[in-house]
Motif scaffolding. Structure first.
Motif, short mmCIF file in Angstrom:
data_model
loop_
_atom_site.label_atom_id
_atom_site.label_comp_id
_atom_site.label_asym_id
_atom_site.label_seq_id
_atom_site.Cartn_x
_atom_site.Cartn_y
_atom_site.Cartn_z
N GLU A 62 -5.23 1.22 -1.96
CA GLU A 62 -6.01 1.28 -3.19
C GLU A 62 -7.26 0.43 -3.04
O GLU A 62 -7.17 -0.77 -2.84
CB GLU A 62 -5.20 0.80 -4.40
N GLU A 64 -10.02 -1.53 -4.53
CA GLU A 64 -10.16 -2.17 -5.84
C GLU A 64 -11.21 -3.26 -5.80
O GLU A 64 -11.36 -3.97 -4.80
CB GLU A 64 -8.82 -2.78 -6.28
N GLU A 71 -11.37 1.11 -9.07
CA GLU A 71 -10.00 1.11 -8.61
C GLU A 71 -9.64 2.55 -8.26
O GLU A 71 -9.72 3.43 -9.11
CB GLU A 71 -9.11 0.58 -9.73
N GLU A 97 -5.55 -3.10 -2.54
CA GLU A 97 -4.52 -3.76 -3.34
C GLU A 97 -3.13 -3.68 -2.70
O GLU A 97 -2.28 -4.50 -2.96
CB GLU A 97 -4.47 -3.17 -4.74
#
Ligand SMILES: [Cu+2]
Length: 110
Positions: A62, A64, A71, A97
């Motif tokens: 992810e 982010e 995100e 993430e």
């Protein structure tokens, strides 16, 4: 007469669309072994930029960033497009993430 007007409008829209996509720089970021390449991404300030994030790992990640307010999950061996900017000159950290200890980077707008 009406036909010509409609045609002209269509042409204008096509030219405009091409102009917009050509004017938006595409910046490629790759994810490999839970690292970002490049980890420092230099982009022009005050310009909208298209980030093409290519995940070469088989696992999802992810992208982010609090500073960029972005995100987005990129599936394993997949890609995602993230628009950022126009940004003021400065540094904007981002991270993966799902692998926060290794997947770290920053965008430098200048
Ligand atoms: Cu998140």
């Amino acid at each position: 007469m009406k036909k010509i007007t409609t045609y002209s409008l269509l042409v204008a829209i096509l030219i405009f669309t091409q102009y917009v996509s050509a004017a938006t720089p595409i910046i490629e970021i790759r994810i490999r072994d839970h690292l970002f390449y490049p980890a420092e991404v230099v982009i022009p300030a005050n310009v909208k930029v298209k980030l093409l994030v290519i995940n070469q790992d088989p696992t999802p990640e992810e992208f982010e960033s609090y500073e960029l307010n972005r995100e987005k999950v990129i599936v394993g061996n997949g890609k995602a497009i993230i628009f950022v900017g126009p940004l003021d000159p400065g540094e904007y950290p981002f991270f993966g993430e799902f692998n926060m200890s290794t997947a770290l980077g920053k965008i430098i707008a200048e």
